[in-house]
Structures are given as structure tokens and as C-alpha cells.
Design a protein around this motif. Structure first.
Motif, PDB file in Angstrom:
ATOM      1  N   SER A  48     -39.163 -25.645 -19.539  1.00  0.00           N
ATOM      2  CA  SER A  48     -39.875 -25.585 -18.284  1.00  0.00           C
ATOM      3  C   SER A  48     -39.829 -26.831 -17.714  1.00  0.00           C
ATOM      4  N   ALA A  49     -40.296 -27.942 -18.319  1.00  0.00           N
ATOM      5  CA  ALA A  49     -40.296 -29.327 -17.599  1.00  0.00           C
ATOM      6  C   ALA A  49     -38.882 -29.860 -17.498  1.00  0.00           C
ATOM      7  N   ALA A  50     -37.881 -29.638 -18.143  1.00  0.00           N
ATOM      8  CA  ALA A  50     -36.488 -29.854 -17.735  1.00  0.00           C
ATOM      9  C   ALA A  50     -36.163 -29.133 -16.379  1.00  0.00           C
ATOM     10  N   LEU A  51     -36.585 -27.934 -16.273  1.00  0.00           N
ATOM     11  CA  LEU A  51     -36.141 -27.042 -15.057  1.00  0.00           C
ATOM     12  C   LEU A  51     -36.833 -27.664 -13.812  1.00  0.00           C
ATOM     13  N   LYS A  52     -38.148 -28.004 -14.047  1.00  0.00           N
ATOM     14  CA  LYS A  52     -38.969 -28.861 -12.790  1.00  0.00           C
ATOM     15  C   LYS A  52     -38.130 -29.734 -12.438  1.00  0.00           C
ATOM     16  N   LYS A  53     -37.622 -30.842 -13.078  1.00  0.00           N
ATOM     17  CA  LYS A  53     -36.653 -32.026 -12.983  1.00  0.00           C
ATOM     18  C   LYS A  53     -35.308 -31.323 -12.031  1.00  0.00           C
ATOM     19  N   PHE A  54     -34.822 -30.373 -12.609  1.00  0.00           N
ATOM     20  CA  PHE A  54     -33.702 -29.781 -12.065  1.00  0.00           C
ATOM     21  C   PHE A  54     -33.975 -29.291 -10.676  1.00  0.00           C
ATOM     22  N   ASN A  55     -34.962 -28.477 -10.573  1.00  0.00           N
ATOM     23  CA  ASN A  55     -35.659 -28.174  -9.309  1.00  0.00           C
ATOM     24  C   ASN A  55     -35.729 -29.008  -8.170  1.00  0.00           C
ATOM     25  N   ASN A  56     -36.183 -30.354  -8.633  1.00  0.00           N
ATOM     26  CA  ASN A  56     -36.622 -31.409  -7.636  1.00  0.00           C
ATOM     27  C   ASN A  56     -35.357 -31.890  -7.149  1.00  0.00           C
ATOM     28  N   GLU A  57     -34.244 -31.688  -7.555  1.00  0.00           N
ATOM     29  CA  GLU A  57     -32.980 -32.313  -7.145  1.00  0.00           C
ATOM     30  C   GLU A  57     -32.247 -31.286  -6.010  1.00  0.00           C
ATOM     31  N   GLY A  58     -33.061 -29.964  -5.988  1.00  0.00           N
ATOM     32  CA  GLY A  58     -32.841 -29.077  -4.993  1.00  0.00           C
ATOM     33  C   GLY A  58     -31.411 -28.126  -5.428  1.00  0.00           C
ATOM     34  N   LEU A  59     -31.122 -27.979  -6.683  1.00  0.00           N
ATOM     35  CA  LEU A  59     -30.193 -27.371  -7.216  1.00  0.00           C
ATOM     36  C   LEU A  59     -30.398 -25.908  -7.573  1.00  0.00           C
ATOM     37  N   VAL A  69     -33.819 -25.649 -32.212  1.00  0.00           N
ATOM     38  CA  VAL A  69     -32.495 -26.158 -31.939  1.00  0.00           C
ATOM     39  C   VAL A  69     -32.215 -25.424 -30.427  1.00  0.00           C
ATOM     40  N   THR A  70     -32.546 -23.889 -30.638  1.00  0.00           N
ATOM     41  CA  THR A  70     -32.274 -23.330 -29.146  1.00  0.00           C
ATOM     42  C   THR A  70     -32.767 -23.921 -28.031  1.00  0.00           C
ATOM     43  N   GLY A  71     -34.162 -24.297 -28.021  1.00  0.00           N
ATOM     44  CA  GLY A  71     -34.775 -25.110 -26.936  1.00  0.00           C
ATOM     45  C   GLY A  71     -33.941 -26.388 -26.626  1.00  0.00           C
ATOM     46  N   GLU A  72     -33.748 -27.213 -27.668  1.00  0.00           N
ATOM     47  CA  GLU A  72     -33.031 -28.281 -27.233  1.00  0.00           C
ATOM     48  C   GLU A  72     -31.547 -28.178 -26.764  1.00  0.00           C
ATOM     49  N   LYS A  73     -30.773 -27.339 -27.079  1.00  0.00           N
ATOM     50  CA  LYS A  73     -29.566 -27.149 -26.444  1.00  0.00           C
ATOM     51  C   LYS A  73     -29.655 -26.417 -25.333  1.00  0.00           C
ATOM     52  N   ILE A  74     -30.664 -25.880 -24.807  1.00  0.00           N
ATOM     53  CA  ILE A  74     -30.951 -25.115 -23.453  1.00  0.00           C
ATOM     54  C   ILE A  74     -31.389 -26.507 -22.730  1.00  0.00           C
ATOM     55  N   THR A  75     -32.365 -27.442 -23.034  1.00  0.00           N
ATOM     56  CA  THR A  75     -32.986 -28.323 -22.383  1.00  0.00           C
ATOM     57  C   THR A  75     -31.846 -29.432 -22.168  1.00  0.00           C
ATOM     58  N   ARG A  76     -30.959 -29.696 -23.345  1.00  0.00           N
ATOM     59  CA  ARG A  76     -29.806 -30.852 -22.776  1.00  0.00           C
ATOM     60  C   ARG A  76     -28.876 -30.001 -21.751  1.00  0.00           C
ATOM     61  N   LEU A  77     -28.538 -28.909 -21.832  1.00  0.00           N
ATOM     62  CA  LEU A  77     -27.790 -28.157 -20.819  1.00  0.00           C
ATOM     63  C   LEU A  77     -28.486 -28.247 -19.427  1.00  0.00           C
ATOM     64  N   ILE A  78     -29.570 -28.213 -19.338  1.00  0.00           N
ATOM     65  CA  ILE A  78     -30.203 -28.298 -17.954  1.00  0.00           C
ATOM     66  C   ILE A  78     -30.261 -29.835 -17.670  1.00  0.00           C
ATOM     67  N   GLU A  79     -30.354 -30.673 -18.529  1.00  0.00           N
ATOM     68  CA  GLU A  79     -30.444 -32.004 -18.051  1.00  0.00           C
ATOM     69  C   GLU A  79     -28.935 -32.535 -17.750  1.00  0.00           C
ATOM     70  N   LEU A  80     -27.928 -31.957 -18.418  1.00  0.00           N
ATOM     71  CA  LEU A  80     -26.619 -32.048 -18.039  1.00  0.00           C
ATOM     72  C   LEU A  80     -26.199 -31.677 -16.442  1.00  0.00           C
ATOM     73  N   ALA A  81     -26.822 -30.173 -16.262  1.00  0.00           N
ATOM     74  CA  ALA A  81     -26.569 -29.846 -14.991  1.00  0.00           C
ATOM     75  C   ALA A  81     -27.175 -30.596 -13.848  1.00  0.00           C
ATOM     76  N   THR A  82     -28.286 -31.136 -14.091  1.00  0.00           N
ATOM     77  CA  THR A  82     -29.252 -32.266 -13.285  1.00  0.00           C
ATOM     78  C   THR A  82     -28.649 -33.302 -12.971  1.00  0.00           C
ATOM     79  N   LYS A  83     -27.719 -33.905 -14.134  1.00  0.00           N
ATOM     80  CA  LYS A  83     -26.915 -35.134 -13.955  1.00  0.00           C
ATOM     81  C   LYS A  83     -25.615 -34.853 -12.979  1.00  0.00           C
ATOM     82  N   LYS A  84     -24.994 -33.827 -13.597  1.00  0.00           N
ATOM     83  CA  LYS A  84     -23.701 -33.516 -12.810  1.00  0.00           C
ATOM     84  C   LYS A  84     -23.822 -32.598 -11.423  1.00  0.00           C
TER      85      LYS A  84
END
Length: 280
Positions: A180-191, A136-151
Motif C-alpha cells: 500500500s505504501a508503494a502504491l501511494k508513491k506510485f499514485n503521487n506520480e500521477g500514474l 516473497v509475494t509482497g516483496e515481488k509486488i512491491t518491487r514491480l510497483i517501484e519499477l513501474a514508478t521509476k519507468k
């Protein structure tokens, strides 16, 4: 001496005695570093930092958020870990952790503002099973990263962990790859991703999202590493320096960008956000 003066002196004595009693009842916490007794009131006013030696006490996730954010809206608050592996006594440990920390999991995630700049922020809490990373810890952090990427929001993660949660086996370890995979997608957006290391940041968390920040900050004297010092010494058959795995040592080796006192953390984060062109 007239009756009025007598009454006045009696009131002064009364208030002095009451103040002494209140001071006597006031609770004190000894600093684990310099052993100076510090009142809880002083600790709170000083953001839980020893005024004598600058030792940074551990603080809870919500306390940290209140220190950093002007406002905050939590997401995924109701995500709760279940003992799907039927690990012995894990249910009891989870219940104790929830009662001790007043949290459902070892991380609190949400959207907040720092001087009107919106950020996605996640804060780990060492009071919940030493901030161990479960499913659940990893899931919550991943969802936060994905939300940050989207917004298109900057991301800040305050890390505090003893590592992966052994009661969940491979489900805990896979969170390293997932975040780490979620952060890679986040990084690809230049955030922008800012990682803040607090005491302790070790194990699977330090081997994944904690050390992947574009900018990595740390609180003074916090423990940062993967395996324990004794394990490493026994493996390489050498004695390591006394300050090995302390933030100052890790900074010297180039793995941390800056050590920041807690009282300066909010303004430091705001300055970084402004320098990176984050809009108000």
C-alpha cells in the motif's frame, strides 16, 4: 465394385473409426456451475470459460499473461520463499505448491505490452497455496510497483488470493502495509493503476492493493471480500443475501467499476490505457 472403390471405402471407414477413438479418448471437464461436460480443447479455445453458462474457470498466472500480453519479460523469477519461521510442514507445502503450479511463488511479475503499450503487470496464481500472500509475494509486488514508478509505466495487477499466509505470521501481514505504501508513491506520480479481481480475491489482498486501483475491474461471479460469509453472519447475527461477496453484488455497492468477461479483458484494458493517454 472394383478394387479401387473397395480400397477407398476401407480408408474412409479407417479414418472414421480413428476419429471416433480420438473423440472417445478426449478428456472432458465438467463445469462446476452448470455441470456441462466440456472438452479441454474447447475450454482452451474459449479461454477457460464455459460456453454454456459463462462460468470463468481459474487459470494459471502464465496462461493469464499469454491471454493479455503480446510479449512479456518476467522479473524476480528466482525469488523463492524460505521457511524462516520453521513452521511445521511448511517446507513440504511449498514444495507441493511449486510442483502443482510450476511457479516459485504465488505471483508472476514483469513488463509486457498490450497492443504495443508497455505495462508493468503482476498476476497472482490461486494454484500456489490459494494465492496466499507471503513475504516473497509482497516483496515481488512491491518491487514491480517501484519499477513501474521509476519507468513511469501503467500498472496492472490481477488479484487472486485466499489472504495472508498464516505460516509466515506477522511477516505476511506486513505486506499489506508495504504494498500500500508503494502504491501511494506510485499514485503521487500521477500514474495509472488498474486492479483486476478474479476468483477469489479475499483476506489481506482485498484489504490492501487489490482495492486500491484507480480503476477496479472484475471477472463475472468471482468472490470478492475480506472475511468469509459465515464468519460475518455469525458476527452480526443476520442472514446475508445469496450473492453476497460476488462481483455483481460488490459492483452494485460501488466498490467495482466494471465486470468484464475474460474474452473482452485484453481489449478493455487497452481501451482504458488509451483513454488515459498511455503512449505507444
Amino acid at each position: 465394385m472394383n478394387q479401387f472403390q473397395i480400397r477407398k471405402e476401407q480408408l474412409v471407414l479407417f479414418h472414421q473409426n480413428r476419429k471416433r477413438k480420438q473423440e472417445t479418448k478426449e478428456k472432458f471437464e465438467p463445469c462446476p456451475k452448470c455441470h456441462t461436460p466440456i472438452s479441454y480443447k474447447t475450454l482452451k479455445l474459449n479461454k477457460y470459460v464455459c460456453p454454456q453458462c459463462n462460468h470463468h474457470f481459474q487459470v494459471g498466472a502464465m496462461q493469464r499473461i499469454h491471454q493479455i500480453c503480446d510479449d512479456f519479460k518476467e522479473i524476480d523469477k528466482d525469488y523463492i520463499t524460505k521457511n524462516i519461521e520453521n513452521f511445521p510442514e511448511y517446507d513440504k507445502k511449498l514444495e507441493n505448491a511449486q510442483q502443482t503450479s510450476h511457479l516459485n511463488e504465488s505471483v508472476v511479475c514483469g513488463i509486457g505490452t498490450i497492443h504495443k503499450i508497455r505495462v508493468a503487470i503482476g498476476v497472482m496464481d490461486a494454484k500456489f497455496m490459494m494465492g496466499s500472500m507471503g513475504q516473497v509475494t509482497g516483496e515481488k509486488i512491491t518491487r514491480l510497483i517501484e519499477l513501474a514508478t521509476k519507468k513511469k509505466l501503467p500498472l496492472i495487477l490481477f488479484c487472486a488470493s485466499g489472504g495472508a499466509r498464516m505460516q509466515e505470521g506477522i511477516l505476511s501481514l506486513v505486506q499489506m502495509a508495504k504494498t500500500s505504501a508503494a502504491l501511494k508513491k506510485f499514485n503521487n506520480e500521477g500514474l495509472l493503476y488498474i486492479s483486476v479481481l478474479t476468483n477469489p480475491t479475499t483476506g489481506g489482498v482485498s484489504a490492501s492493493f487489490a482495492m486500491l486501483g484507480d480503476i477496479i475491474l472484475a471477472e463475472p461471479d468471482c468472490l470478492v471480500g475480506f472475511a468469509g460469509k459465515r464468519v460475518i453472519e455469525n458476527t452480526i447475527k443476520e442472514q446475508l443475501p445469496d450473492n453476497f461477496q460476488k462481483a455483481e453484488f460488490v459492483l452494485e455497492k460501488g466498490f467495482i467499476d466494471k465486470i468484464v468477461n475474460r474474452k473482452d479483458m485484453k481489449e478493455t484494458l487497452y481501451t482504458i490505457l488509451k483513454l488515459h493517454g498511455e503512449s505507444l
